[in-house]
Motif scaffolding. Structure first.
Motif, PDB file in Angstrom:
ATOM      1  N   ASN A  10       1.255  -4.528   6.965  1.00  0.00           N
ATOM      2  CA  ASN A  10       1.107  -3.012   7.054  1.00  0.00           C
ATOM      3  C   ASN A  10       1.299  -2.606   8.723  1.00  0.00           C
ATOM      4  O   ASN A  10       0.345  -3.139   9.161  1.00  0.00           O
ATOM      5  CB  ASN A  10      -0.024  -2.483   6.272  1.00  0.00           C
ATOM      6  CG  ASN A  10      -0.140  -1.213   6.369  1.00  0.00           C
ATOM      7  OD1 ASN A  10       0.528  -0.424   7.132  1.00  0.00           O
ATOM      8  ND2 ASN A  10      -0.799  -0.456   5.194  1.00  0.00           N
ATOM      9  N   PRO A  11       2.141  -2.005   8.911  1.00  0.00           N
ATOM     10  CA  PRO A  11       2.155  -1.474  10.402  1.00  0.00           C
ATOM     11  C   PRO A  11       1.020  -0.867  11.125  1.00  0.00           C
ATOM     12  O   PRO A  11       0.844  -0.907  12.283  1.00  0.00           O
ATOM     13  CB  PRO A  11       3.438  -0.847  10.569  1.00  0.00           C
ATOM     14  CG  PRO A  11       4.227  -0.926   9.586  1.00  0.00           C
ATOM     15  CD  PRO A  11       3.446  -1.333   8.216  1.00  0.00           C
ATOM     16  N   VAL A  12       0.229  -0.482  10.297  1.00  0.00           N
ATOM     17  CA  VAL A  12      -0.830   0.656  10.627  1.00  0.00           C
ATOM     18  C   VAL A  12      -1.827  -0.375  11.485  1.00  0.00           C
ATOM     19  O   VAL A  12      -2.724   0.237  12.370  1.00  0.00           O
ATOM     20  CB  VAL A  12      -1.368   1.235   9.706  1.00  0.00           C
ATOM     21  CG1 VAL A  12      -0.580   1.969   8.807  1.00  0.00           C
ATOM     22  CG2 VAL A  12      -2.415   0.313   8.588  1.00  0.00           C
ATOM     23  N   TYR A  13      -1.909  -1.669  11.265  1.00  0.00           N
ATOM     24  CA  TYR A  13      -3.000  -2.487  11.954  1.00  0.00           C
ATOM     25  C   TYR A  13      -2.291  -3.229  13.382  1.00  0.00           C
ATOM     26  O   TYR A  13      -3.085  -3.923  14.034  1.00  0.00           O
ATOM     27  CB  TYR A  13      -3.222  -3.814  10.915  1.00  0.00           C
ATOM     28  CG  TYR A  13      -3.733  -3.281   9.853  1.00  0.00           C
ATOM     29  CD1 TYR A  13      -4.703  -2.564   9.381  1.00  0.00           C
ATOM     30  CD2 TYR A  13      -2.936  -3.589   8.587  1.00  0.00           C
ATOM     31  CE1 TYR A  13      -5.296  -1.806   8.314  1.00  0.00           C
ATOM     32  CE2 TYR A  13      -3.110  -3.025   7.390  1.00  0.00           C
ATOM     33  CZ  TYR A  13      -4.352  -2.370   7.160  1.00  0.00           C
ATOM     34  OH  TYR A  13      -4.760  -1.824   6.000  1.00  0.00           O
ATOM     35  N   GLY A  14      -1.232  -2.968  13.493  1.00  0.00           N
ATOM     36  CA  GLY A  14      -0.431  -3.321  14.886  1.00  0.00           C
ATOM     37  C   GLY A  14      -0.307  -4.747  15.329  1.00  0.00           C
ATOM     38  O   GLY A  14      -0.298  -5.139  16.407  1.00  0.00           O
ATOM     39  N   GLN A  15      -0.320  -5.698  14.159  1.00  0.00           N
ATOM     40  CA  GLN A  15      -0.279  -7.171  14.409  1.00  0.00           C
ATOM     41  C   GLN A  15       1.153  -7.820  14.548  1.00  0.00           C
ATOM     42  O   GLN A  15       1.322  -8.814  14.884  1.00  0.00           O
ATOM     43  CB  GLN A  15      -0.977  -7.565  13.394  1.00  0.00           C
ATOM     44  CG  GLN A  15      -2.356  -7.217  12.951  1.00  0.00           C
ATOM     45  CD  GLN A  15      -2.738  -7.642  11.518  1.00  0.00           C
ATOM     46  OE1 GLN A  15      -2.137  -7.257  10.417  1.00  0.00           O
ATOM     47  NE2 GLN A  15      -4.048  -8.043  11.257  1.00  0.00           N
ATOM     48  N   ALA A  71       0.762  -1.034   0.119  1.00  0.00           N
ATOM     49  CA  ALA A  71      -0.167   0.130  -0.066  1.00  0.00           C
ATOM     50  C   ALA A  71       0.699   1.254  -0.125  1.00  0.00           C
ATOM     51  O   ALA A  71       0.525   2.412   0.021  1.00  0.00           O
ATOM     52  CB  ALA A  71      -0.868   0.029   1.312  1.00  0.00           C
ATOM     53  N   GLY A  72       2.170   1.072   0.174  1.00  0.00           N
ATOM     54  CA  GLY A  72       2.954   2.272  -0.168  1.00  0.00           C
ATOM     55  C   GLY A  72       3.080   3.168   1.066  1.00  0.00           C
ATOM     56  O   GLY A  72       3.344   4.058   1.175  1.00  0.00           O
ATOM     57  N   VAL A  73       2.671   2.496   2.365  1.00  0.00           N
ATOM     58  CA  VAL A  73       2.859   3.210   3.650  1.00  0.00           C
ATOM     59  C   VAL A  73       3.992   3.788   4.102  1.00  0.00           C
ATOM     60  O   VAL A  73       5.125   3.474   3.872  1.00  0.00           O
ATOM     61  CB  VAL A  73       1.990   2.310   4.566  1.00  0.00           C
ATOM     62  CG1 VAL A  73       3.037   1.235   5.187  1.00  0.00           C
ATOM     63  CG2 VAL A  73       1.627   3.310   5.841  1.00  0.00           C
ATOM     64  N   ALA A  74       4.084   5.170   4.636  1.00  0.00           N
ATOM     65  CA  ALA A  74       5.036   5.770   5.178  1.00  0.00           C
ATOM     66  C   ALA A  74       4.900   6.558   6.412  1.00  0.00           C
ATOM     67  O   ALA A  74       3.614   6.884   6.439  1.00  0.00           O
ATOM     68  CB  ALA A  74       5.505   6.882   4.122  1.00  0.00           C
ATOM     69  N   TYR A  75       5.743   6.478   7.406  1.00  0.00           N
ATOM     70  CA  TYR A  75       5.571   6.957   8.633  1.00  0.00           C
ATOM     71  C   TYR A  75       6.265   8.070   8.881  1.00  0.00           C
ATOM     72  O   TYR A  75       7.357   8.177   8.407  1.00  0.00           O
ATOM     73  CB  TYR A  75       5.904   5.670   9.674  1.00  0.00           C
ATOM     74  CG  TYR A  75       4.928   5.028  10.260  1.00  0.00           C
ATOM     75  CD1 TYR A  75       4.235   5.105  11.412  1.00  0.00           C
ATOM     76  CD2 TYR A  75       4.412   3.692   9.411  1.00  0.00           C
ATOM     77  CE1 TYR A  75       3.244   4.134  11.650  1.00  0.00           C
ATOM     78  CE2 TYR A  75       3.340   2.895   9.679  1.00  0.00           C
ATOM     79  CZ  TYR A  75       2.914   3.138  10.961  1.00  0.00           C
ATOM     80  OH  TYR A  75       2.030   2.257  11.546  1.00  0.00           O
TER      81      TYR A  75
END
Length: 456
Positions: free
Chosen positions: A338-343, A217-221
């Motif tokens: 994807n780290p946004v889900y905290g798994q 998803a191309g996520v960036a933090y």
């Protein structure tokens, strides 16, 4: 008592990587291997500190309820030790304000919670427990540079000392020379090297490529620590502003951590990534779906610089479909989400439970243990992968991932669930149980939940 529980420990297990996934894997094998060697490229700091070998460590972390149960089972009393180190207990309702894609989640008498602290505190508390086990030894400042064995069986690893750092504990790239390559024979090799693992490349060179799935998803933090303003009482401890596909691909989370601080992580999917630095952080904060997080930060003093992070794609490696004997992958080396889900941390703890069960079942760390562990790790990571990859594909710029009529149907039903969770506590509770990995997704299809969703 099963005879395997009293069998003497024998053989050597080598763990590649001394992050959280690696140290809990080593702990899980105690009593089942005579010698357990953890090979870690960094040198551990004496006190909690961010490490270059854990690039995601500067960003918001949490261990889901299912993960805490697993960790407490593996290390009884560890939850209290984390609390003593400054971790905060955050209830999933009441303490946490959660803005889903459909709206603010309804409050309910929450049975679930998570502990919130910075990653260095979590790592240090767990590491200190693992260091109490005499059968576990650590090779710090050491790289694994290859595997021993063949495409049929891995029999150990090749290692090389990286040398001593000239810089401080946070700068692991600055080394003074390298040592000679040496070999460590082993009956079992555990790959816990994380997202950057080289093991799939080495297996490919041996003619044994690992089947895998990818979704990106191309996520960036962008993350920053803040001092909590004195005397502030917001009525809740944490806030989570979720993305809303496809038109609002930005999210933000604020969590309480040790030292009377907050950690704030902002993220955006491909095309909506936070720009670098303070200016980019502030601009991204202003573009979130709701001003709640920005309002919480009004008057809060920064406690550090803005730090960025590009996690890369989600990858699920199917070692259970065929891998050399003697090899098991755990944590991000097996499946990255994807780290946004905290798994991620919770699934790593599931992997450690699998190692403990399979080693006990077979009375050691031989080929049967590795084969069973690969199958069971694939099973315990499947739900997290299905949920995260299915959500990632909602965004138009995502590459890879599942598709088709079934996924569209799942999206439509989940949208109804989320709408119901804005006003129906029964639906909210069921949704939190699934997201906390204490219940399977089928929990959302329980007759009482379905009836509530349809009424909504």
């Amino acid at each position: 008592m099963n005879s395997s529980e009293t069998a003497p420990a024998r053989g050597t297990a080598v763990v590649i990587g001394g992050g959280l996934a690696g140290v809990v894997a080593a702990w899980a094998l105690r009593g089942r291997a005579e010698r357990i060697v953890v090979v870690e490229r960094d040198r551990y700091p004496d006190a909690p500190a961010f490490r270059a070998g854990v690039p995601q460590g500067r960003h918001a972390h949490l261990v889901l309820e299912a993960g805490h149960r697993a960790l407490e089972e593996l290390m009884p009393g560890i939850k209290q030790e984390l609390t003593d180190a400054g971790a905060h207990r955050v209830s999933t309702s009441g303490d946490l304000r959660w803005l889903s894609s459909a709206g603010w989640m309804a409050d309910y008498p929450a049975r679930l919670a998570f502990l919130s602290c910075t990653r260095p505190v979590l790592d240090k508390v767990v590491l200190d427990r693992v260091r109490t086990e005499p059968s576990i030894e650590f090779l710090e400042g050491t790289d694994v540079v290859g595997l021993l064995g063949s495409a049929q069986r891995v029999t150990g690893v090749k290692v090389r000392e990286r040398g001593r750092e000239r810089g401080d504990v946070q700068d692991r790239g600055d080394v003074q020379g390298r040592g000679e390559v040496r070999e460590i024979p082993a009956e079992l090799v555990i790959d816990a090297a994380g997202r950057s693992t080289s093991v799939p490349k080495w297996l490919g060179e041996l003619g044994r490529p690992v089947p895998e799935e990818r979704v990106d998803a191309g996520v960036a933090y962008a993350s920053r620590l803040f001092h909590r303003p004195p005397g502030v009482d917001l009525g809740h401890q944490a806030v989570y502003l979720q993305t809303k596909a496809p038109d609002k691909p930005r999210m933000g989370v604020l969590l309480p951590v040790e030292g009377d601080r907050w950690i704030v992580s902002l993220a955006g999917m491909r095309g909506a990534e936070p720009a670098p630095g303070t200016e980019g952080f502030t601009e991204h904060l202003s573009r979130l779906r709701d001003p709640a997080l920005a309002e919480m930060l009004r008057g809060a003093e920064p406690a550090g610089e803005v730090r960025g992070f590009l996690p890369g794609p989600g990858v699920r490696r199917h070692y259970e479909r065929g891998a050399p004997d003697g090899l098991v992958a755990v944590g991000d080396a097996a499946s990255t989400f994807n780290p946004v889900y905290g798994q991620g941390i919770t699934v790593s703890l599931f992997c450690a439970q699998v190692l403990r069960r399979t080693a006990a079942r077979h009375g050691g760390v031989g080929p049967a243990t590795a084969r069973d562990a690969r199958r069971e790790i694939a099973a315990v990571s499947k739900t997290a992968w299905m949920m995260s990859s299915a959500e990632d594909v909602r965004f138009a710029a995502t590459t890879g991932g599942p598709s088709g009529a079934l996924i569209r149907l799942q999206h439509r039903y989940l949208d109804k669930v989320l709408r119901g969770a804005t006003h129906n506590p029964e639906i909210t509770a069921a949704f939190h149980e699934v997201l906390s990995l204490v219940a399977p997704p089928t929990r959302l299809f329980h007759p009482a939940v379905v009836a509530a969703v349809l009424r909504g």
